[in-house]
Motif scaffolding. Structure first.
Motif, mmCIF file in Angstrom:
data_model
loop_
_atom_site.group_PDB
_atom_site.id
_atom_site.type_symbol
_atom_site.label_atom_id
_atom_site.label_comp_id
_atom_site.label_asym_id
_atom_site.label_seq_id
_atom_site.Cartn_x
_atom_site.Cartn_y
_atom_site.Cartn_z
ATOM 1 N N ASN A 123 58.549 12.789 -3.939
ATOM 2 C CA ASN A 123 58.894 11.386 -3.673
ATOM 3 C C ASN A 123 59.268 11.384 -2.135
ATOM 4 O O ASN A 123 59.795 12.265 -1.470
ATOM 5 C CB ASN A 123 60.021 10.911 -4.400
ATOM 6 C CG ASN A 123 59.670 10.732 -5.922
ATOM 7 O OD1 ASN A 123 58.521 10.359 -6.135
ATOM 8 N ND2 ASN A 123 60.709 11.057 -6.770
ATOM 9 N N GLU A 161 54.031 7.058 -12.050
ATOM 10 C CA GLU A 161 54.259 5.910 -11.349
ATOM 11 C C GLU A 161 55.039 6.215 -9.899
ATOM 12 O O GLU A 161 55.695 7.031 -9.761
ATOM 13 C CB GLU A 161 55.201 4.924 -12.018
ATOM 14 C CG GLU A 161 54.014 4.214 -13.317
ATOM 15 C CD GLU A 161 54.931 3.419 -13.969
ATOM 16 O OE1 GLU A 161 56.197 2.966 -13.964
ATOM 17 O OE2 GLU A 161 53.974 2.604 -14.571
ATOM 18 N N GLN A 185 56.523 5.055 -5.612
ATOM 19 C CA GLN A 185 56.957 4.130 -4.705
ATOM 20 C C GLN A 185 56.070 4.350 -3.515
ATOM 21 O O GLN A 185 55.435 5.581 -3.486
ATOM 22 C CB GLN A 185 58.284 4.247 -4.439
ATOM 23 C CG GLN A 185 59.220 3.860 -5.645
ATOM 24 C CD GLN A 185 59.439 2.552 -5.773
ATOM 25 O OE1 GLN A 185 59.138 1.647 -5.163
ATOM 26 N NE2 GLN A 185 59.707 2.140 -7.129
ATOM 27 N N THR A 209 52.115 1.351 -10.393
ATOM 28 C CA THR A 209 52.600 1.624 -11.808
ATOM 29 C C THR A 209 51.374 1.759 -12.774
ATOM 30 O O THR A 209 50.223 1.576 -12.137
ATOM 31 C CB THR A 209 53.139 0.191 -12.375
ATOM 32 O OG1 THR A 209 52.008 -1.077 -12.115
ATOM 33 C CG2 THR A 209 54.400 -0.409 -11.665
ATOM 34 N N CYS A 263 48.209 3.326 -11.292
ATOM 35 C CA CYS A 263 48.799 4.937 -10.794
ATOM 36 C C CYS A 263 47.947 6.158 -11.045
ATOM 37 O O CYS A 263 47.092 5.619 -12.326
ATOM 38 C CB CYS A 263 50.128 4.625 -11.072
ATOM 39 S SG CYS A 263 50.337 5.462 -12.849
ATOM 40 N N ASP A 308 51.441 1.200 -2.039
ATOM 41 C CA ASP A 308 52.129 0.224 -2.727
ATOM 42 C C ASP A 308 52.772 0.543 -3.698
ATOM 43 O O ASP A 308 52.629 2.021 -4.113
ATOM 44 C CB ASP A 308 50.982 -0.616 -3.384
ATOM 45 C CG ASP A 308 50.276 -1.360 -2.236
ATOM 46 O OD1 ASP A 308 50.803 -2.069 -1.489
ATOM 47 O OD2 ASP A 308 48.996 -1.160 -1.908
ATOM 48 N N HIS A 309 53.670 0.142 -4.433
ATOM 49 C CA HIS A 309 54.120 0.456 -5.833
ATOM 50 C C HIS A 309 53.308 0.703 -6.866
ATOM 51 O O HIS A 309 52.906 -0.526 -7.173
ATOM 52 C CB HIS A 309 55.505 -0.383 -5.795
ATOM 53 C CG HIS A 309 56.443 -0.080 -7.234
ATOM 54 N ND1 HIS A 309 56.938 -0.949 -8.059
ATOM 55 C CD2 HIS A 309 56.375 1.016 -7.913
ATOM 56 C CE1 HIS A 309 57.322 -0.380 -9.018
ATOM 57 N NE2 HIS A 309 57.044 0.774 -9.154
#
Ligand SMILES: O=C(O)CCC(=O)C(=O)O
Length: 272
Positions: A33, A201, A203, A153, A158, A150-151
């Motif tokens: 992350n 998923e 960020q 999901t 993802c 991008d975020h």
């Protein structure tokens, strides 16, 4: 932001702990992350936007379209050659050092980068596949860093992985255009039982690394927002050239190795 910080973009070292290395080696993928800060993510988005405008180099619809409008999976290779932001990202060394730590390798070269963009609307899934069958390496060991811009999901596409599948050997390449068998059809009973997709998923600025033999998949993007990923593929030590029979890709002409020699080519620059 100070000049010094801008100077340091993509260069500072991201710590890779023993736990992460063990997880990668056991499962064939691992998540990190906040590898990039928001300025770095924005810089890559700028480079990507220009790449989408000017479409230099190798560009296609990975899902079989013409790479013009309405691409289902827009694939653009080696942005680092044309776009300074991406060059800084690749040559800055942060993600290459992470690849070195995960593989225990003293040196890391870039094979190529690729932007993979799924616009809302015409998007397609990326079918379950391994990467190694598409690569010119004789031995497994090459790996990818899949960076979310991008975020992401499950619905936005993802990455999903089958943990431990990098131990299952090399299967045939799978068609992204929906022809031929699906990877799951090629599995034995034990492998079918172990089939448990793990979605990751992320960020923006977070990433996964995956081994070239790890089974992975992404959904079509069913949201109203674009899904942008920038993938960097790395060559660690100990990976040799498989020879012509395994290579008809865009980088074939740049390979300088003989079969069985360490995989080298004019574009595979040393990063670590
Ligand atoms: O982003 C995707 O849809 C697929 C990514 C992939 O297959 C890869 O990075 O190896």
């Amino acid at each position: 932001m100070s000049e010094a910080t801008i100077e340091g973009q993509f260069k500072s070292t991201y710590p890779v702990t023993r736990d992460k290395i063990d997880f990668y080696q056991k499962n064939g993928y691992v998540q990190f992350n906040d590898v990039l800060n928001s300025d770095e993510v924005n810089k890559l988005r700028t480079g990507l936007a220009r790449a989408i405008d000017d479409k230099k180099g190798f560009v296609r619809d990975l899902a079989g379209g013409d790479g013009g409008g309405n691409q289902k999976i827009l694939q653009m290779l080696n942005l680092w050659e044309y776009h300074d932001e991406v060059k800084q990202y690749i040559t800055g060394g942060r993600i290459a050092r992470m690849a070195a730590a995960l593989t225990g390798s003293d040196s890391i070269r870039i094979y190529h980068d690729q932007a993979l963009v799924k616009e809302p609307g015409p998007s397609a899934p990326s079918p379950w596949h391994q990467d190694q069958p598409y690569w010119p390496s004789k031995e497994p060991g090459m790996l990818s860093c899949w960076m979310a811009l991008d975020h992401v999901t499950v619905e936005r596409g993802c990455m999903q992985f089958i943990a431990g599948s990098h131990e299952w050997g090399e299967f045939s390449p799978i068609s992204f255009e929906g022809e031929g068998p699906a990877l799951k059809d090629l599995l034995n009973d034990e492998q079918r039982k172990a089939w448990n997709p793990i979605p990751v998923e992320l960020q923006p600025g977070s990433c996964t690394f995956h081994h070239g033999l790890t089974f992975h998949y992404t959904n079509a993007n069913t949201t109203d927002h674009v899904r942008r990923a920038l993938v960097a593929i790395f060559i660690p030590d100990g990976v040799n050239y498989a020879g012509d029979e395994k290579m008809d890709g865009p980088f074939s002409p740049t390979i300088s190795s003989e079969k069985g020699e360490p995989l080298r080519g004019s574009k595979f620059i040393k990063l670590v």
